[in-house]
Design a protein around this motif. Structure first.
Motif, short mmCIF file in Angstrom:
data_model
loop_
_atom_site.label_atom_id
_atom_site.label_comp_id
_atom_site.label_asym_id
_atom_site.label_seq_id
_atom_site.Cartn_x
_atom_site.Cartn_y
_atom_site.Cartn_z
N ASP A 72 5.08 -0.29 4.73
CA ASP A 72 4.41 0.15 5.59
C ASP A 72 3.37 -1.12 5.83
O ASP A 72 2.35 -1.29 5.24
CB ASP A 72 3.43 1.52 5.29
N ALA A 73 3.57 -1.74 6.66
CA ALA A 73 2.75 -2.98 6.97
C ALA A 73 1.39 -2.64 7.46
O ALA A 73 0.60 -3.45 6.92
CB ALA A 73 3.57 -3.87 8.02
N ASP A 74 1.16 -1.83 8.43
CA ASP A 74 -0.11 -1.46 8.63
C ASP A 74 -0.99 -0.92 7.32
O ASP A 74 -2.18 -1.11 7.32
CB ASP A 74 0.04 -0.39 9.82
N TYR A 75 -0.37 -0.10 6.69
CA TYR A 75 -1.03 0.37 5.34
C TYR A 75 -1.35 -0.81 4.53
O TYR A 75 -2.48 -0.91 3.93
CB TYR A 75 -0.36 1.42 4.65
N ARG A 76 -0.43 -1.78 4.33
CA ARG A 76 -0.91 -2.95 3.39
C ARG A 76 -1.90 -3.85 4.19
O ARG A 76 -2.85 -4.03 3.27
CB ARG A 76 0.56 -3.91 3.48
N ARG A 77 -2.11 -3.76 5.23
CA ARG A 77 -3.32 -4.57 5.73
C ARG A 77 -4.35 -3.73 5.64
O ARG A 77 -5.43 -4.43 5.41
CB ARG A 77 -2.87 -4.95 7.44
N ALA A 78 -4.40 -2.56 5.80
CA ALA A 78 -5.43 -1.70 5.54
C ALA A 78 -6.03 -1.90 4.10
O ALA A 78 -7.38 -1.96 3.75
CB ALA A 78 -5.17 -0.35 5.96
N VAL A 79 -5.04 -1.79 3.15
CA VAL A 79 -5.45 -1.83 1.72
C VAL A 79 -6.08 -3.21 1.07
O VAL A 79 -6.69 -3.55 0.61
CB VAL A 79 -4.15 -1.49 0.88
N SER A 80 -5.33 -4.20 2.04
CA SER A 80 -5.74 -5.58 1.81
C SER A 80 -7.24 -5.85 2.12
O SER A 80 -7.54 -6.68 1.51
CB SER A 80 -4.70 -6.51 2.38
N SER A 81 -7.70 -5.17 3.12
CA SER A 81 -9.15 -5.32 3.44
C SER A 81 -10.18 -5.00 2.40
O SER A 81 -11.15 -5.16 2.67
CB SER A 81 -9.15 -4.90 4.94
N CYS A 82 -9.71 -4.18 1.55
CA CYS A 82 -10.53 -3.43 0.67
C CYS A 82 -11.11 -4.25 -0.47
O CYS A 82 -10.59 -5.48 -0.69
CB CYS A 82 -9.98 -2.32 -0.03
N SER A 83 -12.24 -4.09 -0.99
CA SER A 83 -12.91 -4.86 -2.10
C SER A 83 -11.95 -4.56 -3.34
O SER A 83 -11.40 -3.76 -3.50
CB SER A 83 -14.36 -4.52 -2.38
N PRO A 84 -12.28 -5.71 -4.19
CA PRO A 84 -11.35 -5.26 -5.53
C PRO A 84 -11.97 -4.57 -6.27
O PRO A 84 -10.79 -3.67 -6.80
CB PRO A 84 -11.89 -6.73 -6.27
N SER A 85 -13.16 -3.81 -6.21
CA SER A 85 -13.47 -2.61 -6.93
C SER A 85 -12.55 -1.52 -6.20
O SER A 85 -12.17 -0.59 -6.93
CB SER A 85 -15.08 -2.52 -6.78
N GLY A 131 -3.09 -10.63 -11.95
CA GLY A 131 -2.70 -12.04 -11.65
C GLY A 131 -3.23 -12.32 -10.35
O GLY A 131 -3.17 -13.32 -9.82
N GLY A 132 -3.92 -11.28 -9.69
CA GLY A 132 -4.46 -11.73 -8.40
C GLY A 132 -4.49 -10.40 -7.51
O GLY A 132 -3.81 -9.38 -7.85
N ARG A 133 -5.10 -10.40 -6.25
CA ARG A 133 -5.36 -9.62 -5.25
C ARG A 133 -4.18 -9.11 -4.73
O ARG A 133 -3.86 -7.94 -4.64
CB ARG A 133 -6.26 -10.11 -4.59
N ASP A 134 -3.06 -10.09 -4.28
CA ASP A 134 -1.75 -9.61 -3.53
C ASP A 134 -1.02 -8.88 -4.56
O ASP A 134 -0.37 -7.79 -4.25
CB ASP A 134 -1.19 -10.85 -3.25
N LYS A 135 -0.91 -9.00 -5.79
CA LYS A 135 -0.09 -8.31 -6.75
C LYS A 135 -0.59 -7.11 -7.05
O LYS A 135 -0.07 -6.10 -7.16
CB LYS A 135 -0.02 -9.21 -8.15
N LEU A 136 -1.97 -6.89 -6.98
CA LEU A 136 -2.65 -5.57 -7.18
C LEU A 136 -2.34 -4.74 -6.11
O LEU A 136 -2.04 -3.59 -6.13
CB LEU A 136 -4.12 -5.72 -7.26
N VAL A 137 -2.48 -5.18 -4.79
CA VAL A 137 -1.93 -4.56 -3.38
C VAL A 137 -0.50 -4.07 -3.60
O VAL A 137 -0.14 -2.77 -3.31
CB VAL A 137 -2.22 -5.50 -2.20
N ASP A 138 0.32 -5.10 -4.20
CA ASP A 138 1.76 -4.49 -4.33
C ASP A 138 1.90 -3.34 -5.29
O ASP A 138 2.74 -2.59 -4.89
CB ASP A 138 2.63 -5.81 -4.51
N ALA A 139 1.26 -3.43 -6.18
CA ALA A 139 1.33 -2.51 -7.04
C ALA A 139 0.86 -1.11 -6.57
O ALA A 139 1.55 -0.21 -6.82
CB ALA A 139 0.69 -2.99 -8.53
N ILE A 140 -0.17 -1.03 -5.98
CA ILE A 140 -0.79 0.04 -5.42
C ILE A 140 0.41 0.45 -4.23
O ILE A 140 0.68 1.86 -4.36
CB ILE A 140 -2.06 -0.17 -4.61
#
Length: 117
Positions: free
Chosen positions: A85-98, A67-76
């Motif tokens: 872990d906010a720092d890890y969330r920020r790092a993962v959020s900067s990755c490409s969709p692939s 349903g979107g990029r943010d939900k994918l990051v949450d699932a990870i």
């Protein structure tokens, strides 16, 4: 035999302009567009058909499964047990969709192995 990228574009989308419209719409739907649609379209105009078809498939998969990029990051983060872990969330959020899909796939496998053991 697999069709060439040009043939895939013409059969599935009817032309590169319609493919660009689909890719731009998918980028906006997934939530990854900071630039305007016109600028994004101009930038993607020079990209090869093969890359655009791949990008459209990846973005479609992200949209359909999560349903979107943010939900994918949450699932990870849930699979890895790092939801706070906010720092890890920020790092993962900067990755490409692939890369995000690869992270999710790897995290899923790792959690299944851990449960089985």
């Amino acid at each position: 035999m697999k069709a060439t990228p040009l043939r895939q574009v013409t059969e599935k989308f009817g032309g590169k302009d319609k493919l660009l419209d689909a890719v731009v719409a998918a980028i906006v739907a997934v939530g990854g567009g900071e630039e305007s649609k016109d600028d994004l379209r101009k930038r993607l105009r020079g990209v090869s058909n093969r890359k655009l078809v791949h990008l459209e498939a990846i973005l479609g998969q992200v949209q359909a499964r999560f349903g979107g990029r943010d939900k994918l990051v949450d699932a990870i983060l849930v699979l890895q047990g790092r939801t706070k872990d906010a720092d890890y969330r920020r790092a993962v959020s900067s990755c490409s969709p692939s890369r995000l899909l690869d992270l999710h796939r790897a995290s899923e496998r790792r959690s299944k192995r851990a449960k089985a053991a």
